[in-house]
Design an enzyme around this catalytic site. Structure first.
Site: not given
Length: 437
Positions: A247-249, A251-252
């Site tokens: 999910l971090y990736a 959002t980036k």
């Protein structure tokens, strides 16, 4: 007596005087009803409170999205004076810039802010000091920056009124946007914090930037994680980024698409930097090199991931000083935004660069270097890499950054870890002065 008491209930008509006895009865009856309804309301509120589940599980980390918008005191003549002093350009040349650094008390933000100030640029920091990791480390970084004359405003990028106030007082030429919810694995525990910070926060900042005049040029931190499940290495800016592994990736990656939109519609000058595994002094405690050091010194076992079929997990570790050089080069080469009054007046610059070291190192080698620097043998536990968003290999192609930014990393992992260990031992021994050197 209040002047309101002189006004008759029916203006222009005679008001008949009531019996005092009847008045007392009605007064007592009113008191009884008031007491009854007050008691009933209190019971109802208590029942609802007891039945309501806690909004945050006390056994797990609290939600940064809830913490970050707490009320902070800002404004007033003294506060504005500190802002203007920190934003003042103090270089003899005419090419100084005034920069708002978001996430200024973070790892990269601290180093970038200090580097800008050293060369005479005006710098204002913004940070919400959330407790994703130990806030005392962030406050120690702030103290370090404030000794250099940098004012760090405690506030959140989702606080639109605060952002408006900052841009009203200071005419920023550039924004270095580093504020974000970091970490790949934590996204499985607290997904909403990533959307709140990395998407909503970025949009809020861009909304302010597009509306001010003149618009600032913006450099922001993307991530090497956008390459996701790509197997072709080294990773190039031309490669597809449509398979995020976390999910971090995601959002980036969303941030890069949002940047394209604001560049296209509003003429904002935007430069994204895809950082590759940044390490060094004043680093983040959630990073492997940092907590490996902590656990090795405490004699605890450390877990080293293996990829499928006992394959090697490797990272393109990039020393903080090299990352800072890339950030400053991106700021210095950023063209002016072309919008005015929220409207695009012409084509604007839009760029994305890899900032890495180009020399992937197996995590097992990282541990061996730490063992030599710490003079302690690690208790190693090899385990299969879990499906938590991590990828087995990262490797940056930096030819575009070399060509357009003059970016050239110079610090190998052994040299960089030696500097980190020296800082770590100084900082956690209580010698803050030595750690600040």
């Amino acid at each position: 007596m209040s002047r309101l008491d002189d006004i008759p209930s029916s203006p222009g008509k005679f008001k008949m005087e009531k019996s005092s006895y009847l008045h007392r009865l009605r007064f007592q009856s009113s008191l009884t009803k008031f007491a009854f309804f007050s008691f009933f309301l209190l019971c109802l509120i208590s029942l609802l409170f007891l039945r309501s589940p806690p909004s945050i599980n006390p056994s797990s980390p609290s939600d940064p999205s809830r913490r970050s918008l707490r009320t902070n005191t800002y404004g007033g003549p003294a506060w504005e004076k500190r802002l203007r002093s920190s934003a003042r350009i103090r270089t003899s040349t005419n090419n100084g810039i005034t920069v708002l650094v978001t996430g200024a008390a973070g790892f990269v933000g601290t180093h970038v802010s200090a580097a800008l100030k050293r060369r005479g640029d005006g710098v204002i920091g913004l940070d919400n000091f959330n407790d994703y990791y130990d806030p005392s480390l962030k406050r120690a970084r702030r103290a370090l920056l404030e000794r250099s004359g940098i004012f760090i405003v405690e506030g959140d990028i989702n606080d639109v009124e605060l952002l408006r106030k900052l841009f009203k007082i200071v005419s920023f030429t550039h924004v270095m946007h580093l504020a974000a919810q970091a970490g790949v694995r934590y996204a499985m525990e607290n997904p909403s914090s990533y959307v709140h910070s990395n998407i909503a926060g970025f949009v809020n900042l861009l909304e302010i930037c597009k509306s001010v005049n003149p618009q600032p040029a913006i450099v922001w931190a993307s991530s090497s994680s956008v390459y996701g499940l790509n197997t072709k290495v080294p990773f190039s800016e031309k490669d597809k980024t449509d398979q995020p592994a976390s999910l971090y990736a995601a959002t980036k990656k969303a941030g890069e698409e949002i940047a394209h939109t604001y560049n296209h519609i509003y003429g904002l000058s935007l430069t994204g930097l895809r950082f590759f595994t940044v390490y060094g002094p004043w680093g983040r405690p959630d990073m492997a090199y940092f907590f490996f050091t902590k656990d090795i010194l405490k004699g605890k076992s450390i877990s080293i991931f293996e990829s499928a079929n006992h394959g090697t997990v490797a990272r393109d570790f990039t020393y903080i000083d090299d990352i800072v050089k890339g950030c400053l080069a991106a700021l210095d080469t950023a063209e002016k935004s072309t919008g005015s009054g929220g409207k695009k007046r012409g084509p604007a610059q839009l760029r994305v660069f890899n900032l890495g070291n180009t020399s992937p190192v197996p995590v097992s080698d990282l541990v061996r270097i730490l063992e030599r620097q710490l003079k302690v043998k690690a208790k190693k536990n090899l385990i299969k890499m879990p499906r938590n968003g991590d990828v087995p290999f990262t490797h940056a192609n930096i030819s575009l950054a070399q060509r357009e930014l003059g970016y050239k990393p110079t610090t190998d992992l052994q040299t960089g870890l030696k500097k980190f260990v020296r800082w770590y031992l100084s900082y956690y021994s209580g010698d803050k002065k030595a750690a600040a050197r």
